[in-house]
Design an enzyme around this catalytic site. Structure first.
Site, PDB file in Angstrom:
ATOM      1  N   SER A  21      31.153  48.525  44.138  1.00  0.00           N
ATOM      2  CA  SER A  21      32.563  48.179  44.310  1.00  0.00           C
ATOM      3  C   SER A  21      32.765  46.685  44.506  1.00  0.00           C
ATOM      4  CB  SER A  21      33.139  48.894  45.535  1.00  0.00           C
ATOM      5  OG  SER A  21      33.059  50.284  45.411  1.00  0.00           O
ATOM      6  N   TYR A  52      45.261  49.229  29.286  1.00  0.00           N
ATOM      7  CA  TYR A  52      45.514  49.020  30.715  1.00  0.00           C
ATOM      8  C   TYR A  52      46.868  49.613  31.109  1.00  0.00           C
ATOM      9  CZ  TYR A  52      44.813  46.675  35.200  1.00  0.00           C
ATOM     10  OH  TYR A  52      44.615  46.408  36.530  1.00  0.00           O
ATOM     11  N   LYS A  72      50.112  45.866  38.770  1.00  0.00           N
ATOM     12  CA  LYS A  72      49.450  44.645  39.228  1.00  0.00           C
ATOM     13  C   LYS A  72      50.405  43.448  39.210  1.00  0.00           C
ATOM     14  CE  LYS A  72      45.208  46.115  40.045  1.00  0.00           C
ATOM     15  NZ  LYS A  72      44.618  46.096  41.400  1.00  0.00           N
ATOM     16  N   ILE A 123      34.845  44.440  35.603  1.00  0.00           N
ATOM     17  CA  ILE A 123      33.561  44.740  36.242  1.00  0.00           C
ATOM     18  C   ILE A 123      33.365  46.251  36.175  1.00  0.00           C
ATOM     19  CG2 ILE A 123      32.223  44.656  38.391  1.00  0.00           C
ATOM     20  CD1 ILE A 123      33.866  42.248  39.242  1.00  0.00           C
ATOM     21  N   ALA A 124      32.145  46.666  35.935  1.00  0.00           N
ATOM     22  CA  ALA A 124      31.854  48.101  35.796  1.00  0.00           C
ATOM     23  C   ALA A 124      31.816  48.770  37.164  1.00  0.00           C
ATOM     24  CB  ALA A 124      30.538  48.305  35.062  1.00  0.00           C
TER      25      ALA A 124
END
Length: 258
Positions: A23, A159, A166, A195-196
């Protein structure tokens, strides 16, 4: 010898959003600890706790508390516990986002009223509630941080629903910074490249998004949770004392590329 630029010695903070070792909040928690801070972390439910405990073990995490921001009174209980234990709060990281899968994988125009409202409540309004609860504990000033994404300001394929959510979060950062500035409380957003993480895996065609980010970034590297953590620790520290109301990219320069 001059003190380190990023020094959180004696500071206490709250970290919301650790789901597992991958995370973004995990990278931030480790960076806060490396800079000398102690912190309280939260987990969503009993099932999630088994993934969060191994992350916080070995770190100066003095409290690990349940918190589902959709549950009435859950946030208040966390802040009441902090008030009793520490009597203050120096920084807070909000790294929580959610949208129902059906709405997340649909076009924005097809999103449901309930799904949109839930995404906004969890991903945006819960940060505003955190700010309200943190304010009386930040009598000597403090730092509030949240996590955004470039999809807030430009259209990122797939997205969809999270883009407007956001955008609302980033606008909230600016208004909160203006409202809380007189109390010495700074409010900023981190805007990492993709980021994965477990949360990001819910986005349709996320692997394509990762590949495109690596292609566009000038150094052709994906950002890591450690990169985000370094920025978070800096923004939480006195070294960033005049930075507020700002969305700070940490994406390897991807945002400058067409």
């Amino acid at each position: 010898m001059a003190p380190p630029v990023v020094d959180l010695s004696g500071k206490v903070g709250l970290v919301l959003g650790i789901a597992n070792e991958h995370s973004i909040a995990t990278g931030c928690a480790r960076a806060f600890a490396a800079a000398g801070a102690r912190f309280c972390a939260t987990y969503l439910n009993d099932k999630a706790k088994s993934f969060v405990e191994p992350v916080t073990r070995g770190l100066p995490c003095e409290m690990l508390l349940p918190c589902d921001v959709q549950q009435e009174g859950a946030l208040e209980t966390v802040f009441d516990t902090i008030a009793r234990r520490w009597g203050k709060l120096d920084f807070l990281l909000h790294s929580i986002a959610f949208a129902p899968k059906a709405d997340l994988h649909a076009r924005l125009i097809d999103s449901s009223t309930a799904g949109f409202a839930q995404a906004m409540d969890v991903s945006c309004h819960s940060f505003i509630r955190c700010a309200r609860l943190a304010e009386p504990l930040m009598r000597a000033g403090g730092a509030l941080l949240c996590v955004s994404y470039e999809g807030s300001i430009r259209v990122v394929e797939h997205y969809d629903l999270m883009g407007p959510v956001k955008a609302a979060l980033e606008s909230s950062v600016r208004y909160l910074a203006a409202e809380l500035g007189p109390q010495g409380i700074r409010v900023n957003a981190l805007s990492p490249g993709p980021i994965a993480t477990r949360a990001a895996s819910g986005i349709d065609h996320f692997d394509d998004l990762l590949a495109e980010a690596a292609r566009l970034a000038p150094e052709h590297h994906l950002v890591t949770i450690e990169d985000v953590g370094g920025l978070a620790a800096f923004l939480a520290s006195p070294a960033a004392g005049r930075i507020t109301g700002t969305v700070v990219p940490v994406d390897g320069g991807q945002h400058i590329m067409a």
